[in-house]
Design a protein around this motif. Structure first.
Motif, PDB file in Angstrom:
ATOM      1  N   ASP A  70      -1.711   0.094  -5.496  1.00 51.65           N
ATOM      2  CA  ASP A  70      -1.699   1.544  -5.766  1.00 51.65           C
ATOM      3  C   ASP A  70      -0.284   2.115  -5.736  1.00 51.65           C
ATOM      4  OD1 ASP A  70      -1.133   1.671  -3.011  1.00 51.65           O
ATOM      5  OD2 ASP A  70      -3.158   2.326  -2.470  1.00 51.65           O
ATOM      6  N   ASN A  71       0.611   1.423  -5.047  1.00 56.41           N
ATOM      7  CA  ASN A  71       2.008   1.853  -4.892  1.00 56.41           C
ATOM      8  C   ASN A  71       2.123   3.206  -4.190  1.00 56.41           C
ATOM      9  OD1 ASN A  71       4.609   0.830  -5.169  1.00 56.41           O
ATOM     10  ND2 ASN A  71       5.045   2.034  -6.996  1.00 56.41           N
ATOM     11  N   THR A  72       1.088   3.584  -3.438  1.00 59.32           N
ATOM     12  CA  THR A  72       1.131   4.856  -2.706  1.00 59.32           C
ATOM     13  C   THR A  72       0.850   4.687  -1.215  1.00 59.32           C
ATOM     14  OG1 THR A  72      -1.193   5.264  -3.232  1.00 59.32           O
ATOM     15  CG2 THR A  72       0.433   6.267  -4.689  1.00 59.32           C
ATOM     16  N   CYS A  73       0.247   3.575  -0.801  1.00 57.52           N
ATOM     17  CA  CYS A  73      -0.117   3.427   0.615  1.00 57.52           C
ATOM     18  C   CYS A  73       1.132   3.102   1.449  1.00 57.52           C
ATOM     19  CB  CYS A  73      -1.181   2.341   0.785  1.00 57.52           C
ATOM     20  SG  CYS A  73      -0.548   0.654   0.609  1.00 57.52           S
ATOM     21  N   CYS A  95       2.654  -0.334   0.587  1.00 60.84           N
ATOM     22  CA  CYS A  95       3.410  -0.273  -0.672  1.00 60.84           C
ATOM     23  C   CYS A  95       4.742   0.450  -0.456  1.00 60.84           C
ATOM     24  CB  CYS A  95       2.603   0.446  -1.750  1.00 60.84           C
ATOM     25  SG  CYS A  95       1.286  -0.551  -2.471  1.00 60.84           S
ATOM     26  N   CYS A 142      -0.837  -4.498  -0.557  1.00 54.80           N
ATOM     27  CA  CYS A 142      -1.365  -3.128  -0.631  1.00 54.80           C
ATOM     28  C   CYS A 142      -2.743  -3.070   0.024  1.00 54.80           C
ATOM     29  CB  CYS A 142      -1.472  -2.746  -2.111  1.00 54.80           C
ATOM     30  SG  CYS A 142      -2.308  -1.181  -2.429  1.00 54.80           S
ATOM     31  N   VAL A 143      -3.067  -1.956   0.654  1.00 50.42           N
ATOM     32  CA  VAL A 143      -4.390  -1.845   1.293  1.00 50.42           C
ATOM     33  C   VAL A 143      -5.505  -1.964   0.242  1.00 50.42           C
ATOM     34  CG1 VAL A 143      -3.565  -0.487   3.255  1.00 50.42           C
ATOM     35  CG2 VAL A 143      -4.386   0.692   1.199  1.00 50.42           C
TER      36      VAL A 143
END
Ligand SMILES: [Zn+2]
Length: 340
Positions: A89-92, A95, A103-104
């Motif tokens: 997701d590149n947001t957690c 990441c 990533c989660v």
């Protein structure tokens, strides 16, 4: 569409598969420009960890976005994109720390089968990086290399704390090991020792920046590295195989306080605790967070500062994918590029 499916050891078939479609609103569908065969594909091809069910194959890809789901914001149809072998997701928090491969919400791309003309990419906004424009044809091999082997070699060198002035040893002369040599050179290593006993691979290692070749392996290989480093061992060692022998070779070739970057998918590796305790080396590795490096690597390739695509020494049309596996299995090819 037709794509690669592994049925069992040595049995890759080019056969009919369902066309991918948008399943989640964060998906994108790519029309692939090229794919390739990975050293890690050879493990199941050789019968190690082979699934009893037919498996679509391939996790390295570049191509043009055909369609996106309704929640995709940044990736647009018509863009040329590069992704890596884990969708993220590149947001957690993981990441953000630079470990997108863990990533989660990480999704393994290999399960979706990139040795095919079309591919569904989950979490498109997080996973994919677009090039500034459509690339010219000669850039495609290097952009494809960024998708895995270059990104993985780069992570290995980074994990091994390669820096100007350091001596680096690289265990493994497959595509990832060779791109570990390449990355170490880019990062300014002073001396780069490639451990290889295959002439074509030694040649490419030298072209990629190796300063020395060591043909011995195991304890003899370690002794050679020590001889070359005043008995101390290398500052940084890249491990790109994943066997007990290669991992121990890497740890033992590293000087106290030095760093091992290990990226070969391990098979049956067990580390002896007491030896590890007294080695005093840093161990860092795992599935490379290629996504962390993609923007910088794409930029270097786009501006023709690096040409990692040289690692592909065999190009075949996708329908000859079975020959692509055979050639790598028999070490007739370092890495096979598949034109889709
Ligand atoms: Zn994440």
């Amino acid at each position: 569409m037709k794509g690669a499916v592994l049925y069992g050891p040595g049995d890759v078939r080019f056969e009919e598969r369902a066309d991918p479609t948008i399943i989640e609103p964060t998906d994108a569908i790519l029309r692939l420009s090229a794919s390739c065969v990975c050293g890690s594909d050879l493990w199941p091809y050789r019968g190690i960890g082979t699934s009893p069910d037919p498996q679509p194959m391939g996790h390295e890809y570049v191509g043009i976005v055909e369609e996106v789901g309704r929640e995709v914001r940044n990736i647009k149809p018509g863009q040329f994109v590069v992704g890596s072998f884990w969708a993220s997701d590149n947001t957690c928090a993981i990441c953000h720390a630079g470990y997108q491969s863990r990533c989660v919400d990480a999704r393994p791309m290999g399960a979706l089968g990139a040795q095919a003309p079309f591919l569904r990419v989950p979490l498109a906004d997080g996973t994919l990086v677009a090039t500034p424009e459509l690339p010219s044809d000669d850039l495609i091999p290097s952009l494809l290399a960024a998708s895995d082997v270059l990104g993985t070699g780069w992570f290995a060198a980074d994990a091994a704390a390669v820096a100007p002035g350091k001596t680096v040893a690289v265990v493994g002369d497959g595509a990832v090991g060779l791109l570990g040599v390449f990355s170490a050179k880019q990062m300014g290593a002073e001396r780069i020792i490639a451990m290889s006993r295959h002439e074509s691979r030694q040649k490419l290692a030298l072209e990629f920046g190796a300063t020395d070749i060591v043909t011995e392996r195991g304890d003899e290989g370690v002794a050679r590295i020590k001889d070359m480093t005043d008995g101390l061992g290398a500052h940084s060692v890249i491990e790109a195989v994943g066997t007990q022998e290669s991992m121990m070779q890497a740890i033992r070739a590293t000087r106290p306080g030095g760093h091992v970057g290990f990226v070969g998918v391990t098979h049956g590796v067990e580390l002896p605790g007491l030896e590890l305790f007294f080695s005093t080396v840093h161990l860092h590795g795992g599935p490379a967070p290629v996504r962390r490096y993609l923007p910088a690597l794409i930029d270097l390739i786009w501006n023709r500062k690096i040409n990692p695509g040289k690692v592909f020494d065999l190009t075949l049309p996708l329908e000859q994918v079975a020959e692509g596996y055979r050639a790598m299995d028999e070490r007739r090819a370092i890495k096979t590029l598949l034109r889709t």
